[in-house]
Design a protein around this motif. Structure first.
Motif, PDB file in Angstrom:
ATOM      1  N   ILE A 153      -5.279   7.434  -4.146  1.00  0.00           N
ATOM      2  CA  ILE A 153      -5.982   7.264  -2.872  1.00  0.00           C
ATOM      3  C   ILE A 153      -6.870   8.475  -2.605  1.00  0.00           C
ATOM      4  N   LEU A 154      -6.355   9.677  -2.844  1.00  0.00           N
ATOM      5  CA  LEU A 154      -7.149  10.889  -2.648  1.00  0.00           C
ATOM      6  C   LEU A 154      -8.340  10.946  -3.602  1.00  0.00           C
ATOM      7  N   ILE A 178       0.811  -1.225   0.000  1.00  0.00           N
ATOM      8  CA  ILE A 178       0.000   0.000   0.000  1.00  0.00           C
ATOM      9  C   ILE A 178       0.842   1.271   0.000  1.00  0.00           C
ATOM     10  N   PHE A 179       2.053   1.198   0.504  1.00  0.00           N
ATOM     11  CA  PHE A 179       2.898   2.391   0.569  1.00  0.00           C
ATOM     12  C   PHE A 179       3.485   2.756  -0.790  1.00  0.00           C
ATOM     13  N   SER A 180       3.449   1.841  -1.756  1.00  0.00           N
ATOM     14  CA  SER A 180       3.978   2.137  -3.079  1.00  0.00           C
ATOM     15  C   SER A 180       2.907   2.698  -4.023  1.00  0.00           C
ATOM     16  N   VAL A 181       1.672   2.787  -3.557  1.00  0.00           N
ATOM     17  CA  VAL A 181       0.580   3.316  -4.378  1.00  0.00           C
ATOM     18  C   VAL A 181       0.711   4.833  -4.469  1.00  0.00           C
ATOM     19  N   ASP A 182       0.443   5.351  -5.647  1.00  0.00           N
ATOM     20  CA  ASP A 182       0.464   6.799  -5.849  1.00  0.00           C
ATOM     21  C   ASP A 182      -0.615   7.437  -4.971  1.00  0.00           C
ATOM     22  N   LYS A 183      -0.232   8.361  -4.120  1.00  0.00           N
ATOM     23  CA  LYS A 183      -1.147   8.983  -3.156  1.00  0.00           C
ATOM     24  C   LYS A 183      -2.302   9.719  -3.838  1.00  0.00           C
ATOM     25  N   ARG A 184      -2.083  10.179  -5.068  1.00  0.00           N
ATOM     26  CA  ARG A 184      -3.157  10.867  -5.795  1.00  0.00           C
ATOM     27  C   ARG A 184      -4.344   9.936  -6.029  1.00  0.00           C
TER      28      ARG A 184
END
Length: 109
Positions: free
Chosen positions: A10-11, A2-8
């Motif tokens: 998730i937002l 989950i930490f390698s997912v692009d934060k955009r």
């Protein structure tokens, strides 16, 4: 991971969930208003996120609407009315369409 997912992404997902809940809250409030209940948008939003949450944690998304009905019943909304608001968010539009058709039929005669 989950930490390698692009934060955009998730937002964007959180934003879409929020917009969905706002739309459902509007539908619930509109249906309940057509049945004679005056509820605030905040209360209808509470019903919407209750349904979203319990649909997310129960198998086959089976717990959302029953929990919405339960919460509405605790707020003194008739169970049959809460059922209509939970399971058929377009009930007010369908009723309006029915009455428009009946009015048209009466005018033709």
């Amino acid at each position: 991971n989950i930490f390698s997912v692009d934060k955009r992404f998730i937002l964007i997902g959180i934003l879409i969930m929020f917009l969905f809940s706002i739309g459902e809250a509007h539908n619930i409030r509109t249906v309940l208003a057509s049945l004679g209940y005056k509820i605030s948008f905040t209360t209808s939003f509470k019903y919407a996120i209750t349904g979203f949450f319990f649909s997310s944690i129960t198998p086959s998304s089976s717990g959302g609407q029953p929990m919405q009905i339960y919460v509405m019943a605790k707020d003194k909304i008739n169970i049959s009315h809460s059922f209509i608001a939970s399971f058929n968010p377009n009930a007010d539009k369908q009723n309006k369409g029915y009455y428009d058709i009946k009015t048209f039929e009466l005018k033709k005669q």
